[in-house]
Write a protein that holds these residues in place. Structure first.
Motif, mmCIF file in Angstrom:
data_model
loop_
_atom_site.group_PDB
_atom_site.id
_atom_site.type_symbol
_atom_site.label_atom_id
_atom_site.label_comp_id
_atom_site.label_asym_id
_atom_site.label_seq_id
_atom_site.Cartn_x
_atom_site.Cartn_y
_atom_site.Cartn_z
ATOM 1 N N GLN A 49 0.809 -1.217 0.000
ATOM 2 C CA GLN A 49 0.000 0.000 0.000
ATOM 3 C C GLN A 49 0.847 1.274 0.000
ATOM 4 N N THR A 50 1.818 1.359 0.893
ATOM 5 C CA THR A 50 2.627 2.579 0.987
ATOM 6 C C THR A 50 3.395 2.848 -0.297
ATOM 7 N N SER A 51 3.988 1.799 -0.837
ATOM 8 C CA SER A 51 4.749 1.957 -2.083
ATOM 9 C C SER A 51 3.835 2.337 -3.235
ATOM 10 N N MET A 52 2.674 1.718 -3.303
ATOM 11 C CA MET A 52 1.737 2.022 -4.381
ATOM 12 C C MET A 52 1.205 3.445 -4.264
ATOM 13 N N GLU A 53 0.996 3.913 -3.028
ATOM 14 C CA GLU A 53 0.548 5.294 -2.842
ATOM 15 C C GLU A 53 1.615 6.282 -3.296
ATOM 16 N N THR A 54 2.879 5.940 -3.032
ATOM 17 C CA THR A 54 3.982 6.806 -3.447
ATOM 18 C C THR A 54 4.039 6.925 -4.967
ATOM 19 N N ILE A 55 3.871 5.801 -5.643
ATOM 20 C CA ILE A 55 3.997 5.781 -7.106
ATOM 21 C C ILE A 55 2.716 6.246 -7.792
ATOM 22 N N PHE A 56 1.597 5.602 -7.429
ATOM 23 C CA PHE A 56 0.356 5.867 -8.151
ATOM 24 C C PHE A 56 -0.452 7.019 -7.561
ATOM 25 N N GLY A 57 -0.042 7.495 -6.378
ATOM 26 C CA GLY A 57 -0.715 8.653 -5.816
ATOM 27 C C GLY A 57 -0.496 9.896 -6.658
ATOM 28 N N LEU A 58 0.632 9.943 -7.345
ATOM 29 C CA LEU A 58 0.937 11.071 -8.232
ATOM 30 C C LEU A 58 0.363 10.881 -9.623
ATOM 31 N N LEU A 59 -0.159 9.691 -9.893
ATOM 32 C CA LEU A 59 -0.565 9.359 -11.259
ATOM 33 C C LEU A 59 -1.639 10.272 -11.823
ATOM 34 N N PRO A 60 -2.660 10.692 -11.042
ATOM 35 C CA PRO A 60 -3.674 11.570 -11.647
ATOM 36 C C PRO A 60 -3.084 12.843 -12.247
ATOM 37 N N ARG A 61 -2.181 13.518 -11.505
ATOM 38 C CA ARG A 61 -1.570 14.742 -12.040
ATOM 39 C C ARG A 61 -0.653 14.413 -13.210
ATOM 40 N N LEU A 62 0.118 13.336 -13.072
ATOM 41 C CA LEU A 62 0.988 12.928 -14.171
ATOM 42 C C LEU A 62 0.160 12.523 -15.392
ATOM 43 N N ALA A 63 -0.938 11.827 -15.133
ATOM 44 C CA ALA A 63 -1.797 11.396 -16.229
ATOM 45 C C ALA A 63 -2.418 12.588 -16.941
ATOM 46 N N LEU A 64 -2.851 13.606 -16.160
ATOM 47 C CA LEU A 64 -3.425 14.806 -16.772
ATOM 48 C C LEU A 64 -2.391 15.501 -17.644
ATOM 49 N N GLY A 65 -1.168 15.654 -17.097
ATOM 50 C CA GLY A 65 -0.103 16.272 -17.883
ATOM 51 C C GLY A 65 0.228 15.461 -19.113
ATOM 52 N N SER A 66 0.280 14.145 -18.932
ATOM 53 C CA SER A 66 0.624 13.272 -20.051
ATOM 54 C C SER A 66 -0.470 13.263 -21.117
ATOM 55 N N LEU A 67 -1.725 13.234 -20.676
ATOM 56 C CA LEU A 67 -2.827 13.218 -21.638
ATOM 57 C C LEU A 67 -2.857 14.492 -22.471
ATOM 58 N N CYS A 68 -2.691 15.637 -21.802
ATOM 59 C CA CYS A 68 -2.695 16.911 -22.534
ATOM 60 C C CYS A 68 -1.511 16.979 -23.498
ATOM 61 N N ALA A 69 -0.318 16.621 -22.973
ATOM 62 C CA ALA A 69 0.876 16.655 -23.814
ATOM 63 C C ALA A 69 0.782 15.631 -24.936
ATOM 64 N N TYR A 70 0.301 14.448 -24.584
ATOM 65 C CA TYR A 70 0.158 13.362 -25.551
ATOM 66 C C TYR A 70 -0.790 13.761 -26.671
ATOM 67 N N PHE A 71 -1.923 14.386 -26.285
ATOM 68 C CA PHE A 71 -2.932 14.763 -27.270
ATOM 69 C C PHE A 71 -2.373 15.735 -28.299
ATOM 70 N N VAL A 72 -1.772 16.823 -27.811
ATOM 71 C CA VAL A 72 -1.307 17.853 -28.741
ATOM 72 C C VAL A 72 -0.070 17.411 -29.514
ATOM 73 N N SER A 73 0.855 16.710 -28.840
ATOM 74 C CA SER A 73 2.128 16.384 -29.491
ATOM 75 C C SER A 73 2.031 15.206 -30.448
ATOM 76 N N GLN A 74 1.285 14.168 -30.051
ATOM 77 C CA GLN A 74 1.218 12.985 -30.907
ATOM 78 C C GLN A 74 0.464 13.256 -32.201
ATOM 79 N N PHE A 75 -0.642 13.959 -32.094
ATOM 80 C CA PHE A 75 -1.378 14.280 -33.317
ATOM 81 C C PHE A 75 -0.605 15.286 -34.164
ATOM 82 N N LEU A 76 0.126 16.204 -33.499
ATOM 83 C CA LEU A 76 0.986 17.120 -34.244
ATOM 84 C C LEU A 76 2.086 16.342 -34.951
#
Length: 229
Positions: free
Chosen positions: A116-143
């Motif tokens: 649990q503790t390790s997963m919280e450390t890694i995946f607890g940040l995932l929503p913000r990382l995912a938001l950044g990645s999705l936005c960056a992924y969307f604009v850059s990959q299609f570009l």
């Protein structure tokens, strides 16, 4: 210097596994690679390392292989198939984010649980990382797909593949890096402004260097025959 030499080996392993995936599984293997690479890159990016006195994050090599994959799909199968892979990567990242956030909500065993503790450390940040990645992924990959298609018309020669690959990647990854690092790291207590600047700079340079290094592997993969063809 250990990180540098280990990094070279890490890059080669990523590219070789990419070739193996395409060789044995064809076009479907490329879609699968995009899905796996999108998820793994967003997990690896949590880890920061130092190289040549500069702070950088992991995940750049794996993320660069997504551009390699979309360029190969565009080269051999056309723009439509490359866009399909981009959407598949979107789904893989959203799916993994939703599932892992639900996993973290479960009450762990009070005695004996090690994850649990390790997963919280890694995946607890995932929503913000995912938001950044999705936005960056969307604009850059299609570009990237659009620029590659444009360069394919301007530089259609078989021996001009390196122009199409590196030209599209150089522009799209610059936008990708800025968007992702701004959303994922800017304003965070863990990443003060001077560290954020270093991460933006090193992330782009590393991504572009890795993409240039991937060019010979793109030439090799282009000569593979898809077993489904």
């Amino acid at each position: 210097m250990f990180n540098f030499y280990w990094g070279i080996g890490f890059v080669l392993v990523n590219f070789c596994l990419f070739l193996i995936c395409y060789r044995f599984f064809g076009k479907n293997g490329l879609y699968a690679w995009v899905g796996v690479a999108t998820v793994l890159a967003n997990i690896q990016v949590v880890k920061t390392i130092e190289m040549f006195g500069l702070v950088m994050t992991l995940g750049n090599t794996m993320y660069a292989t997504i551009y390699l994959t979309s360029d190969l799909l565009n080269e051999k199968y056309g723009e439509k198939e490359a866009k399909k892979a981009v959407w598949f990567g979107f789904f893989a990242l959203i799916m993994s984010t939703i599932i892992m956030q639900m996993v973290l909500v479960f009450n762990p065993l009070q005695e004996g649980d090690l994850a649990q503790t390790s997963m919280e450390t890694i995946f607890g940040l995932l929503p913000r990382l995912a938001l950044g990645s999705l936005c960056a992924y969307f604009v850059s990959q299609f570009l990237d797909v659009k620029i590659y298609s444009f360069l394919k018309r301007v530089f259609p020669g078989r021996n001009q593949l390196w122009i199409r690959n590196n030209g599209s990647t150089a522009i799209s990854q610059l936008l990708d890096t800025f968007v992702f690092c701004t959303i994922a790291f800017a304003g965070s207590e863990l990443y003060p402004f001077d560290i954020w600047i270093q991460i933006v700079f090193t992330t782009y340079i590393l991504k572009f260097v890795v993409s240039m290094a991937s060019t010979p592997f793109l030439y090799i993969a282009r000569n593979f025959k898809d077993k489904s063809e």
